[in-house]
Each structure stands twice: as structure tokens, then as C-alpha cells.
Write an enzyme that holds these catalytic residues in place. Structure first.
Site, PDB file in Angstrom:
ATOM      1  N   LYS A  42      41.650  72.858 -30.315  1.00 37.24           N
ATOM      2  CA  LYS A  42      42.079  71.496 -30.650  1.00 37.24           C
ATOM      3  C   LYS A  42      41.129  70.476 -30.023  1.00 37.24           C
ATOM      4  O   LYS A  42      40.684  69.542 -30.666  1.00 37.24           O
ATOM      5  CB  LYS A  42      43.524  71.273 -30.182  1.00 37.24           C
ATOM      6  CG  LYS A  42      44.044  69.912 -30.550  1.00 37.24           C
ATOM      7  CD  LYS A  42      45.503  69.701 -30.199  1.00 37.24           C
ATOM      8  CE  LYS A  42      45.874  68.263 -30.528  1.00 37.24           C
ATOM      9  NZ  LYS A  42      47.213  67.886 -30.096  1.00 37.24           N
ATOM     10  N   GLU A  94      37.014  78.603 -21.740  1.00 42.00           N
ATOM     11  CA  GLU A  94      37.019  79.998 -22.185  1.00 42.00           C
ATOM     12  C   GLU A  94      36.491  80.116 -23.615  1.00 42.00           C
ATOM     13  O   GLU A  94      35.674  80.983 -23.934  1.00 42.00           O
ATOM     14  CB  GLU A  94      38.445  80.567 -22.146  1.00 42.00           C
ATOM     15  CG  GLU A  94      39.050  80.672 -20.757  1.00 42.00           C
ATOM     16  CD  GLU A  94      39.891  79.474 -20.387  1.00 42.00           C
ATOM     17  OE1 GLU A  94      39.509  78.327 -20.724  1.00 42.00           O
ATOM     18  OE2 GLU A  94      40.940  79.666 -19.741  1.00 42.00           O
ATOM     19  N   GLY A 117      49.058  72.020 -29.746  1.00 41.35           N
ATOM     20  CA  GLY A 117      48.420  73.336 -29.764  1.00 41.35           C
ATOM     21  C   GLY A 117      49.394  74.469 -30.062  1.00 41.35           C
ATOM     22  O   GLY A 117      49.161  75.294 -30.950  1.00 41.35           O
ATOM     23  N   ARG A 118      50.509  74.507 -29.349  1.00 40.30           N
ATOM     24  CA  ARG A 118      51.456  75.629 -29.521  1.00 40.30           C
ATOM     25  C   ARG A 118      52.301  75.485 -30.783  1.00 40.30           C
ATOM     26  O   ARG A 118      53.165  76.322 -31.038  1.00 40.30           O
ATOM     27  CB  ARG A 118      52.317  75.771 -28.265  1.00 40.30           C
ATOM     28  CG  ARG A 118      53.083  74.517 -27.867  1.00 40.30           C
ATOM     29  CD  ARG A 118      53.629  74.626 -26.445  1.00 40.30           C
ATOM     30  NE  ARG A 118      54.179  73.370 -25.954  1.00 40.30           N
ATOM     31  CZ  ARG A 118      53.475  72.399 -25.393  1.00 40.30           C
ATOM     32  NH1 ARG A 118      52.158  72.535 -25.275  1.00 40.30           N
ATOM     33  NH2 ARG A 118      54.056  71.295 -24.954  1.00 40.30           N
ATOM     34  N   GLU A 167      55.633  76.572 -22.036  1.00 38.44           N
ATOM     35  CA  GLU A 167      54.724  75.425 -21.958  1.00 38.44           C
ATOM     36  C   GLU A 167      55.438  74.157 -22.432  1.00 38.44           C
ATOM     37  O   GLU A 167      55.154  73.061 -21.961  1.00 38.44           O
ATOM     38  CB  GLU A 167      53.450  75.669 -22.794  1.00 38.44           C
ATOM     39  CG  GLU A 167      52.330  74.693 -22.458  1.00 38.44           C
ATOM     40  CD  GLU A 167      50.977  75.110 -23.028  1.00 38.44           C
ATOM     41  OE1 GLU A 167      50.167  75.701 -22.294  1.00 38.44           O
ATOM     42  OE2 GLU A 167      50.731  74.840 -24.214  1.00 38.44           O
ATOM     43  N   HIS A 182      63.586 102.425 -22.519  1.00 37.19           N
ATOM     44  CA  HIS A 182      63.234 103.507 -21.599  1.00 37.19           C
ATOM     45  C   HIS A 182      62.456 102.990 -20.402  1.00 37.19           C
ATOM     46  O   HIS A 182      61.833 103.768 -19.683  1.00 37.19           O
ATOM     47  CB  HIS A 182      62.433 104.569 -22.347  1.00 37.19           C
ATOM     48  CG  HIS A 182      63.200 105.132 -23.507  1.00 37.19           C
ATOM     49  ND1 HIS A 182      64.098 106.169 -23.368  1.00 37.19           N
ATOM     50  CD2 HIS A 182      63.253 104.757 -24.809  1.00 37.19           C
ATOM     51  CE1 HIS A 182      64.647 106.431 -24.555  1.00 37.19           C
ATOM     52  NE2 HIS A 182      64.153 105.581 -25.440  1.00 37.19           N
ATOM     53  N   LYS A 214      42.903  74.045 -13.880  1.00 38.52           N
ATOM     54  CA  LYS A 214      41.594  73.865 -14.537  1.00 38.52           C
ATOM     55  C   LYS A 214      40.654  73.075 -13.618  1.00 38.52           C
ATOM     56  O   LYS A 214      39.471  73.392 -13.491  1.00 38.52           O
ATOM     57  CB  LYS A 214      41.758  73.108 -15.862  1.00 38.52           C
ATOM     58  CG  LYS A 214      42.453  73.897 -16.958  1.00 38.52           C
ATOM     59  CD  LYS A 214      42.525  73.080 -18.251  1.00 38.52           C
ATOM     60  CE  LYS A 214      43.440  73.725 -19.271  1.00 38.52           C
ATOM     61  NZ  LYS A 214      43.647  72.939 -20.478  1.00 38.52           N
TER      62      LYS A 214
END
Ligand code: F6P
Length: 501
Positions: free
Chosen positions: A187, A193, A246-247, A332, A363, A473
């Protein structure tokens, strides 16, 4: 005491009958607490919601003006005041302010034209899509492609997010660089990254002898100028609106790899499924409104019963990435400590979302759900139609196990030996899809978005900012540039790993 506090006090003071007793007291409990929408059945009857609690939560929703907040959301008004932004993900599916819907439609048309060009081999014979992004710029496409792209198809997509290049290395291991399209999704187009992975992917193309690696990039961003600066040709930039968070962005051009790998028709069905859920959230009465009832459940366990987590188990391999997707969406969005006005919120906000796939989780972690000391409201998500053509016994066993777990958590079982006793009265919600297809998945994801928003409104917090991610950050940058004195522990780690300047 104001109406909001009065409602919370009433919720605290409400009687707390055990789940089996609720079923005895309310013969039509299943009918009353089940909602069907968009090929999905939402069964809230194994939670402690009853008519009294729904009425009190409805009073809370009125006191918090949930209807007004919802209108503001769909009208494209500012619902994210700290960033002075609207949250217009629903406009991507045709539900929102007319000018935003028109803009989203135009950007979708641009995306479709690019897909048509790729399909017509304008980039050469593309077979592989390497999508690079992180957080909301990766989790949605990854979930969609993993859930719906299992039948094979013309394109194979890999979504790479981690800055650890082991992820990139693995993703491209079987890719032909000469047949790979590089999608850079961010965005902001500044995320460290993503930019580093993009550069390494370009190097990989160049080292393999691809003549014009930059010509292989499709950039997806709300900051087209930054993509141009990076070296991407304007014709291969797919913009989306700043007001799409973004999400919440998989409906926009961020969904590009999914639209390419699954086909445009599937992408449209995804949007339509979500649009139907938008209409349901806007128009269904509270007692039959799936996102709102789910938010009541969330708030009841987090705020009245003290549950610190909520667990989501996908009883369907195709939905295995759902818990990871929801972790970003819910934590978030609602992992906040202050109200919209900046005052301490005074009660628990987002629980920790965790989960996995059934039957594997049975399990491994279900011991704690059945006999542990934590109360964990649990959500089961399953589909009636199987996603494979093997013996139908597989799917029978999958669903049998799913339903058995919910029943066991609720009923419990007494035993003279305390080690073998199950307390029961443990709540669960079951979400049963007719099938896993683009339409139902769109509806399911939109359901979770609106549930997250409804939770935020009930709490009076902002679901759409995420300042909590900034400090880390900044600290990373300070380590990188050596601009800060760190605590002795961090300083020693930096020294030991040889990161000091
Ligand atoms: O650091 C968190 C975050 O800002 C998320 O909200 C977002 O989805 C992700 O990083 C990626 O951001 P971008 O799309 O700008 O690269």
C-alpha cells in the site's frame, strides 16, 4: 451512569446458566440463534447468548450508536479519525459512496485489462506469479489462492512475505524466471521487507538472464508515485484507494494474483459474495445479523467472562490459512487500549486470536480446551461439500469430528476420577459453509470484517489505525543505523550477532 455503562453493568449482572440448561429453557434455541446467509450457516446456539443477553447487547449497540457507525462506514465518512480517513473496502464490492464505488469499478477495470493482456501473452508465456508483499498485502491473496486454487490452472502463484530470504528461495525453487511475473504489492510502497524481497527477486530474474527484469513487474499500491520512483512503468501499476486499509484490501488490486490465478469470474463472485454480506450487515435485524451476533459473543466472553483468547479451527484443509488471516484482521484492528477519544478503554479489547486445522488440532491442543483452566470460546468452520475426490469417508469423518468436538465441549462428562472428568459448559460457534467457493469465501471474509468493526464500535475504539506497529519499525531502523543507545540486553544481542555499526 450513562446508557453504555448501564448496559455493561446489566451484562455483568445477568444470570449465567450453563449451556445445557439454556437448551432446556429455550426449546427453539437453535432456530433463534442460527443465521443463514450467502450459503453459510452461523450457529451461535452453543454460546451463552440467550434472549436476555441479546436484548442487553442490543441496548449496548444502541448506546454506542452501532447503526450510525455502520451508516458512516458505508457512506464513506471518516471512521478512522486518527488518520482522518474513511474505510472503504466495501466500495470495492459495490457497496458504498457512489463516487468511491465508481472509482473502485474503474480500478477493477484497469486490473482486468492487465489480466487480459497477460493472458494474451503480452509479457511472454507467463506461468508463474511471484507475489511479494507482507501483512495485508500478502495474507489475503495467500488465503484466496490456497483455498480456491487447488484445482491447478494456467498460473502457479507463490506469495512471499518474510524478509528471511529462505522464503523467497523456496518460492522460486521450481519457477522458471523466464516465465515469471513479479507482483510487488505494498500500500505504501515503502515497507522494508517488501522492498528488499523485490530487489532480490529482480536480481534473481537478472541473474537468470531475463532481459528486462523491471518490465516483469506489476506494482499494486496506493502510492503510484513511489512505484514509479522504484522504476515501474506506469502502465503496469495497479493503484487502489488510500481509504482501503491494508488488512481489508484483498478486494482491491491487492487481490490481483488471486484474480489472475483463479480467473476473473471467480474474483467477481468473491466480490458479489462479500456484497451480499454487506447488505446483510446493513439491513438484517440485530437478532438475525450474523456479524453483530458474533460481536456480541466476542464481547460477552472477553468482557463478562474474562476470556483472553478465542480459537478458530478450520475443519477443511482449504481454509487452513483462515486463522492466520484472522489474526491480522482482528488483532491489528481491535488490539487497542484507548477509545476513539484517546481515553483508556477500561475493558479488554481484542482477544488473542489463535487456532489451526481440524482434525490435527484435536490431537495437539484440544486437551486444554476440554480440561484446561482457560475459558476459550471456540469457533469451528467447516464445509458440507468436500474439496477432493477421495473416498467420501474422509469428509464424513472430518465433519463428524467437528460436530463431536462442539458437543463434547458443551456437554462435558462427570467422572468420579477428577482426571477423567470434563467440566463442559464450554462455548463454541459453528460456521458451516455449503461449499468452499469464491462466493461463500467472499461472504465469510466480509462477515469477519464486519464482526471486527462491530466489536470496535461496541468498545468505542478505532478499528482502522495500527500505530502499535510503528515503534518496532523505528527501533529496527535505529539498530540498522546505530542511532540509539539500547538497553544492555538488546545492546549485547546486537553485539553478539555482529549487527553493530
Ligand atoms: O506494519 C503493519 C502494516 O502496516 C499492515 O497494516 C500492512 O498490511 C502491512 O504493514 C504492509 O504494509 P504495506 O502494504 O504498506 O507494505
Amino acid at each position: 451512569m450513562d446508557e453504555t455503562n448501564r448496559a455493561w453493568a446489566a451484562l455483568e449482572a445477568a444470570p449465567r446458566p450453563a449451556l445445557p440448561a439454556l437448551f432446556t429453557a429455550e426449546p427453539d434455541r437453535v432456530g433463534a440463534l442460527t443465521v443463514e446467509q450467502g450459503g453459510i450457516l452461523f450457529d451461535f446456539s452453543k454460546t451463552h447468548l440467550d434472549a436476555g443477553l441479546v436484548a442487553t447487547f442490543t441496548a449496548l449497540a444502541q448506546a454506542q450508536d452501532l447503526a450510525g457507525a455502520r451508516d458512516a462506514l458505508f457512506a464513506g465518512r471518516i471512521v478512522n479519525p486518527t488518520e482522518q480517513r474513511a474505510a472503504e473496502h466495501s466500495a470495492e464490492r459495490g457497496q458504498g459512496a457512489p463516487e468511491s464505488v465508481a472509482r473502485a469499478a474503474a480500478l477493477h477495470a484497469r486490473m482486468r485489462a492487465l489480466i487480459d493482456a497477460i493472458e494474451a501473452d503480452a509479457f511472454g508465456p507467463i506461468r508463474h506469479i511471484l507475489h511479494i508483499g507482507i501483512g495485508g498485502s500478502a495474507l489475503g491473496p495467500d488465503f484466496l489462492v490456497d483455498a480456491l486454487g487447488r484445482g491447478g490452472g494456467r498460473y502457479e502463484a507463490a506469495i512471499v512475505s518474510n524478509v528471511d530470504a529462505a522464503a523467497l528461495q523456496e518460492a522460486v525453487a521450481d519457477f522458471d524466471p523466464h516465465a515469471t511475473l513479479l507482483v510487488i504489492a505494498s500500500k505504501t510502497f515503502t515497507t522494508t521487507e517488501t522492498m528488499l524481497n523485490a530487489r532480490s527477486a529482480l536480481e534473481w530474474l537478472a541473474e537468470a538472464g531475463v532481459a528486462d527484469p523491471y518490465g516483469r513487474i506489476v506494482a499494486v499500491t496506493a502510492a503510484p508515485d513511489k512505484a514509479i520512483e522504484f522504476g515501474v512503468d506506469e502502465t503496469r501499476i495497479l493503484p487502489f484507494a488510500e481509504s482501503v486499509g491494508g488488512r481489508y484490501s484483498l478486494w482491491s488490486a491487492i487481490g490481483f494474483p488471486a484474480a489472475l490465478a483463479l480467473g476473473w469470474e471467480a474474483f467477481e463472485q468473491l466480490l458479489e459474495g462479500a456484497a451480499a454480506m454487506d447488505r446483510h450487515f446493513r439491513l438484517a435485524p440485530i437478532g438475525k445479523n450474523a456479524p453483530i451476533l458474533a460481536a456480541f459473543v466476542d464481547r460477552y466472553y472477553a468482557n463478562v467472562r474474562g476470556a483472553e483468547t478465542r480459537a478458530v479451527f478450520a475443519y477443511d484443509e482449504r481454509l487452513r490459512l483462515l486463522p492466520a488471516y484472522l489474526q491480522q484482521l482482528e488483532m491489528e484492528s481491535d488490539g487497542k487500549s484507548v477509545t476513539l477519544e484517546g481515553a483508556p478503554v477500561g475493558r479488554a479489547t481484542a482477544p488473542i486470536t489463535w487456532g489451526g486445522v481440524g482434525t490435527d488440532a484435536q490431537h495437539a491442543v484440544f486437551q486444554l480446551l476440554h480440561q484446561g483452566t482457560h475459558l476459550v470460546p471456540t469457533e469451528f468452520v467447516a464445509a458440507i461439500e468436500p474439496g477432493h475426490s477421495y473416498d467420501e469417508e474422509h469428509h464424513r469423518q472430518l465433519l463428524i469430528n467437528c460436530f463431536a468436538q462442539g458437543a463434547a465441549l458443551m456437554a462435558g462428562r462427570t467422572n468420579d476420577d477428577p482426571h477423567r472428568a470434563y467440566p463442559g459448559d464450554r462455548p463454541s460457534t459453528t460456521i458451516l459453509l455449503d461449499r468452499v467457493d469464491a462466493g461463500t469465501l467472499g461472504a465469510l471474509i466480509a462477515f469477519y470484517e464486519h464482526r471486527t468493526f462491530a466489536n470496535a464500535v461496541l468498545l468505542g475504539i478505532n478499528a482502522f489505525d495500527q500505530f502499535g506497529v510503528e515503534l518496532g519499525k523505528q527501533m529496527a531502523k535505529a539498530i540498522d543505523t546505530g542511532g540509539l543507545d539500547f538497553d544492555p540486553s538488546t545492546a549485547a544481542l546486537i553485539e553478539r550477532a555482529g549487527l553493530g555499526g
